[in-house]
Design an enzyme around this catalytic site. Sequence first.
Site, PDB file in Angstrom:
ATOM      1  N   LYS A  66       0.853  -1.186   0.000  1.00 24.94           N
ATOM      2  CA  LYS A  66       0.000   0.000   0.000  1.00 24.94           C
ATOM      3  C   LYS A  66       0.892   1.240   0.000  1.00 24.94           C
ATOM      4  O   LYS A  66       1.776   1.361   0.855  1.00 24.94           O
ATOM      5  CB  LYS A  66      -0.857  -0.038   1.266  1.00 24.94           C
TER       6      LYS A  66
HETATM    7  C1  E4P Z   1      -8.389   1.694   3.893  1.00 26.65           C
HETATM    8  O1  E4P Z   1      -7.542   1.015   3.373  1.00 26.65           O
HETATM    9  C2  E4P Z   1      -8.231   2.339   5.193  1.00 26.65           C
HETATM   10  O2  E4P Z   1      -7.511   1.460   6.028  1.00 26.65           O
HETATM   11  C3  E4P Z   1      -9.529   2.615   5.883  1.00 26.65           C
HETATM   12  O3  E4P Z   1     -10.638   2.225   5.116  1.00 26.65           O
HETATM   13  C4  E4P Z   1      -9.634   3.958   6.487  1.00 26.65           C
HETATM   14  O4  E4P Z   1     -10.866   4.072   7.144  1.00 26.65           O
HETATM   15  P1  E4P Z   1     -11.171   5.220   8.210  1.00 26.65           P
HETATM   16  O5  E4P Z   1     -11.354   6.502   7.460  1.00 26.65           O
HETATM   17  O6  E4P Z   1     -12.439   4.781   8.873  1.00 26.65           O
HETATM   18  O7  E4P Z   1      -9.985   5.269   9.129  1.00 26.65           O
END
Ligand code: E4P
Length: 217
Positions: free
Chosen positions: A83
């Site tokens: 990522k």
């Molecule tokens: C995605 O890969 C992120 O880890 C995640 O969806 C972020 O979500 P949040 O905005 O609820 O922290």
Amino acid sequence: MKFFVDTADVNEIRELNDLGLVDGVTTNPSLILKSGGKIAEVTKQICDIVSGPVSAEVAATEYSEMMKEANALAKIADNVCIKVPLTLDGLKACKAIRSDGRLVNVTLCFSANQALLAAKAGATFISPFVGRLDDMGIDGMDLISEIRTIYDNYGFQTEILAASIRTVNHVKQAALIGADVITAPPATLKALVKHPLTDKGLEQFLADWKKTGQTIG
Ligand code: E4P
């Protein structure tokens, strides 16, 4: 539509995986912090449970450091998806990691133009953050729609991974628009099963069944 679970909690992942609800996992530095574990160990444990892509995020912001971290993360397991953030360095890393044959999830996407750049860099997944846009009073689902249209216009193969999913309605809207994947916290995935009429109907059936005095089998 694929379901990814947005957590680094190994027990939650195992439980949902046993239910057949886990096509992959997404983690991020905040979720690793919450897990209390070390990124390499936690990611390995998750990859031992789940055969689909498991996103593990680089923490570096500069290209060559990102590549070092990406190489370290890639060694954990074959299904690790690297990522990277939606920055110029992140896009450069995306292109390089993809040319090595690895999966890449480009994260922290908040605009259609950012998603266009990620597709051009060959991202496997683009992660538009729906909930964080909603938090600002902007409808995050409009972004999913825009990206769907743009990717379809040009036949980009990058999968739309609707992220920052907070509600069951987000899941439904993402499915209606045609997002390829949603990633949601375990509680949101489990809440998809709930309907008051299911509970009421089951209660009635069980009460009537008891009155029959029958058993099955
Ligand atoms: C995605 O890969 C992120 O880890 C995640 O969806 C972020 O979500 P949040 O905005 O609820 O922290």
